[in-house]
Structure formats: structure tokens, C-alpha cells
Write a protein that holds these residues in place. Structure first.
Motif, PDB file in Angstrom:
ATOM      1  N   ALA A  52     -10.331   0.553  -2.367  1.00 39.73           N
ATOM      2  CA  ALA A  52      -9.215   1.619  -2.432  1.00 39.73           C
ATOM      3  C   ALA A  52      -9.070   2.142  -1.222  1.00 39.73           C
ATOM      4  N   TYR A  53     -10.205   2.723  -0.441  1.00 40.77           N
ATOM      5  CA  TYR A  53     -10.152   2.953   1.046  1.00 40.77           C
ATOM      6  C   TYR A  53      -9.261   2.023   1.753  1.00 40.77           C
ATOM      7  N   HIS A  54      -9.646   0.891   1.826  1.00 35.48           N
ATOM      8  CA  HIS A  54      -9.216  -0.177   2.665  1.00 35.48           C
ATOM      9  C   HIS A  54      -7.793  -0.265   2.540  1.00 35.48           C
ATOM     10  N   GLU A  55      -7.272  -0.240   1.306  1.00 31.60           N
ATOM     11  CA  GLU A  55      -5.819  -0.379   1.146  1.00 31.60           C
ATOM     12  C   GLU A  55      -4.856   0.951   1.252  1.00 31.60           C
ATOM     13  N   THR A  56      -5.250   2.176   1.027  1.00 27.06           N
ATOM     14  CA  THR A  56      -4.555   3.455   0.925  1.00 27.06           C
ATOM     15  C   THR A  56      -5.177   4.531   1.328  1.00 27.06           C
ATOM     16  N   HIS A  57      -6.398   4.405   1.645  1.00 25.57           N
ATOM     17  CA  HIS A  57      -7.270   5.815   1.618  1.00 25.57           C
ATOM     18  C   HIS A  57      -7.374   6.650   0.757  1.00 25.57           C
ATOM     19  N   LEU A  58      -7.266   6.147  -0.378  1.00 23.87           N
ATOM     20  CA  LEU A  58      -7.502   6.596  -1.956  1.00 23.87           C
ATOM     21  C   LEU A  58      -6.131   7.316  -2.214  1.00 23.87           C
ATOM     22  N   ARG A  59      -5.158   7.016  -1.686  1.00 24.57           N
ATOM     23  CA  ARG A  59      -3.785   7.547  -1.912  1.00 24.57           C
ATOM     24  C   ARG A  59      -3.252   6.867  -3.212  1.00 24.57           C
ATOM     25  N   THR A  60      -2.583   7.393  -3.927  1.00 27.62           N
ATOM     26  CA  THR A  60      -1.840   6.552  -5.341  1.00 27.62           C
ATOM     27  C   THR A  60      -0.190   6.742  -5.016  1.00 27.62           C
ATOM     28  N   ASP A  61       0.058   7.096  -4.112  1.00 32.41           N
ATOM     29  CA  ASP A  61       1.622   7.326  -3.913  1.00 32.41           C
ATOM     30  C   ASP A  61       2.160   5.989  -2.834  1.00 32.41           C
ATOM     31  N   ARG A  62       1.431   5.302  -2.399  1.00 31.52           N
ATOM     32  CA  ARG A  62       1.668   4.207  -1.487  1.00 31.52           C
ATOM     33  C   ARG A  62       2.449   3.054  -2.223  1.00 31.52           C
ATOM     34  N   ILE A  63       3.361   2.482  -1.584  1.00 37.16           N
ATOM     35  CA  ILE A  63       4.065   1.428  -2.140  1.00 37.16           C
ATOM     36  C   ILE A  63       4.019   0.207  -0.931  1.00 37.16           C
ATOM     37  N   GLY A  64       3.537  -0.826  -0.951  1.00 34.05           N
ATOM     38  CA  GLY A  64       3.455  -1.738  -0.228  1.00 34.05           C
ATOM     39  C   GLY A  64       4.741  -2.608  -0.034  1.00 34.05           C
ATOM     40  N   SER A  65       4.762  -3.348   0.958  1.00 34.16           N
ATOM     41  CA  SER A  65       6.147  -3.928   1.514  1.00 34.16           C
ATOM     42  C   SER A  65       6.606  -5.349   0.706  1.00 34.16           C
ATOM     43  N   ARG A  66       5.653  -5.441  -0.373  1.00 37.14           N
ATOM     44  CA  ARG A  66       6.132  -6.521  -1.196  1.00 37.14           C
ATOM     45  C   ARG A  66       5.976  -5.922  -2.751  1.00 37.14           C
ATOM     46  N   GLY A  67       5.874  -4.693  -2.748  1.00 31.80           N
ATOM     47  CA  GLY A  67       5.869  -3.946  -3.956  1.00 31.80           C
ATOM     48  C   GLY A  67       4.436  -3.592  -4.761  1.00 31.80           C
ATOM     49  N   GLU A  68       3.566  -3.894  -3.862  1.00 31.24           N
ATOM     50  CA  GLU A  68       2.118  -3.240  -4.237  1.00 31.24           C
ATOM     51  C   GLU A  68       2.062  -1.946  -4.577  1.00 31.24           C
ATOM     52  N   GLY A  70       0.045   1.851  -6.028  1.00 32.54           N
ATOM     53  CA  GLY A  70      -1.245   2.455  -6.451  1.00 32.54           C
ATOM     54  C   GLY A  70      -2.346   2.517  -5.411  1.00 32.54           C
ATOM     55  N   MET A  71      -3.498   3.246  -5.472  1.00 28.56           N
ATOM     56  CA  MET A  71      -4.394   3.217  -4.428  1.00 28.56           C
ATOM     57  C   MET A  71      -5.299   1.869  -4.117  1.00 28.56           C
ATOM     58  N   GLY A  72      -5.065   0.979  -4.984  1.00 28.70           N
ATOM     59  CA  GLY A  72      -5.565  -0.530  -4.809  1.00 28.70           C
ATOM     60  C   GLY A  72      -4.443  -1.339  -4.264  1.00 28.70           C
ATOM     61  N   GLN A  73      -3.320  -0.950  -4.138  1.00 25.81           N
ATOM     62  CA  GLN A  73      -2.116  -1.699  -3.981  1.00 25.81           C
ATOM     63  C   GLN A  73      -2.014  -3.237  -4.795  1.00 25.81           C
ATOM     64  N   VAL A  74      -1.740  -2.854  -6.012  1.00 28.77           N
ATOM     65  CA  VAL A  74      -2.027  -3.980  -6.826  1.00 28.77           C
ATOM     66  C   VAL A  74      -0.703  -4.526  -6.889  1.00 28.77           C
ATOM     67  N   ALA A  75      -0.514  -5.677  -6.996  1.00 28.11           N
ATOM     68  CA  ALA A  75       0.717  -6.477  -7.017  1.00 28.11           C
ATOM     69  C   ALA A  75       1.168  -6.669  -8.791  1.00 28.11           C
ATOM     70  N   HIS A  76       2.172  -6.433  -9.030  1.00 27.63           N
ATOM     71  CA  HIS A  76       2.407  -6.609 -10.410  1.00 27.63           C
ATOM     72  C   HIS A  76       3.667  -7.600 -10.722  1.00 27.63           C
ATOM     73  N   ALA A  82       7.452   0.679 -13.758  1.00 26.63           N
ATOM     74  CA  ALA A  82       6.894   1.291 -15.102  1.00 26.63           C
ATOM     75  C   ALA A  82       5.334   1.316 -14.305  1.00 26.63           C
ATOM     76  N   ARG A  83       4.811   0.324 -14.140  1.00 28.50           N
ATOM     77  CA  ARG A  83       3.612   0.247 -13.737  1.00 28.50           C
ATOM     78  C   ARG A  83       3.203   0.912 -12.312  1.00 28.50           C
ATOM     79  N   CYS A  84       3.947   0.891 -11.611  1.00 25.37           N
ATOM     80  CA  CYS A  84       3.932   1.512 -10.277  1.00 25.37           C
ATOM     81  C   CYS A  84       4.107   3.056 -10.573  1.00 25.37           C
ATOM     82  N   MET A  85       4.774   3.423 -11.413  1.00 29.54           N
ATOM     83  CA  MET A  85       5.050   4.694 -11.755  1.00 29.54           C
ATOM     84  C   MET A  85       3.710   5.473 -12.516  1.00 29.54           C
ATOM     85  N   ALA A  86       3.225   4.490 -13.316  1.00 29.80           N
ATOM     86  CA  ALA A  86       2.048   5.054 -14.066  1.00 29.80           C
ATOM     87  C   ALA A  86       0.692   5.000 -12.865  1.00 29.80           C
TER      88      ALA A  86
END
Length: 156
Positions: A52-68, A70-76, A82-86
Motif C-alpha cells: 500500500a505504501y509502494h502504490e499510494t503512500h496509504l492513500r485511498t483516493d488515488r486512481i491510476g492511469s488504467r483505472g486502478e 484504492g490504496m493498493g491500486q487494485v485493477a477491477h 462502484a468498486r473504486c468508490m467503495a
């Protein structure tokens, strides 16, 4: 529940010691969410926090360039909006991270290094036998998180 709270407090203190620029207001809820999410899985809270630190420094509001997200930049693949909002809530963001790690571990037939590579690089990372760049960084960050604990114990 007391054990989870103590583990979360320990993790939050390790996060702020290892990465002083992460405020306690972010470290504490992230740590609690991670400790709860990893319960019953083979993943360590330190490793998930490092990711989570590597991906976003523990921030939940980040959205990656491909839509990842959450704090772990999970790709859905489905229900991304809906999942990104959650995932803006720490508990859901941590749950999504651990679910993605578990899915990668299943795909990799239990091989952890493959699962970390798959999580970090997608399917192109699955064939790697050794750790990829991101997987090595995850482990290095995990070691950095654990370092304050080692120093504290050696002085006793």
C-alpha cells in the motif's frame, strides 16, 4: 478484537517510524484495516502495508492511469466505478488488496513470489521465476517496516 487493535497500533507506529511523511491520521486507519483484512490469510500485515505504501503512500483516493484504485491500486475488470468508490474507505480498500493478492496466489498455485509479481505487473509478471522490480521493492519496504521492531528488541 483486542489482539487486532494491538497489532494495528504496532503497525501504525512502524509505518510512522519507517515513513515519517505518512501522517498518523492516515497510518492508523490504514493499519487497522490491513490487520483486519489479512486475518485468516497467509499475508503479513507488514507486507500488505508495504504494498500500500509502494502504490499510494496509504492513500485511498488515488486512481491510476488504467483505472486502478484504492490504496493498493487494485485493477477491477467489472463494476470499476462502484468498486473504486467503495475503495475510498480504508476497510474496503484493504479488503480489495488482500482479495487481489489471494486471487494472484491462487493463479500462481500458491507461489508467493509469483503472486507478488502478478499483483504488481499483471499477467506479464506471472511467468517470472524471480522477483520483479516491484516485488523486490515490496520486500524492501516490508523490511524497512520491520526494522524499528528489531532495533527496539535488541536494546532489551
Amino acid at each position: 478484537m483486542i489482539a487486532a487493535a494491538l497489532a494495528a497500533a504496532r503497525l501504525a507506529m512502524s509505518i510512522t517510524a519507517a515513513w515519517p511523511h505518512v501522517p498518523a491520521e492516515r497510518a492508523a486507519p490504514a493499519a487497522l484495516a490491513i490487520v483486519v483484512a489479512v486475518d485468516g490469510t497467509p499475508w503479513s500485515p507488514d507486507l500488505v502495508a508495504a504494498i500500500a505504501y509502494h502504490e499510494t503512500h496509504l492513500r485511498t483516493d488515488r486512481i491510476g492511469s488504467r483505472g486502478e484504485c484504492g490504496m493498493g491500486q487494485v485493477a477491477h475488470r467489472r463494476d470499476r466505478a462502484a468498486r473504486c468508490m467503495a475503495a475510498r474507505a480504508y476497510p474496503e480498500s484493504a479488503r480489495q488488496m488482500v482479495a487481489a493478492l489471494e486471487e494472484a496466489r491462487t493463479t500462481c498455485r500458491g507461489r508467493e513470489i509469483c503472486a507478488l509479481n502478478l499483483y504488481a505487473a499483471g499477467t506479464r509478471g506471472m511467468a517470472w521465476r524471480g522477483p520483479g522490480i516491484a516485488a523486490r521493492e515490496f520486500r524492501d519496504l516490508e523490511d524497512k517496516l520491520r526494522a524499528p521492531k528489531r532495533r527496539g528488541r535488541s536494546g532489551s
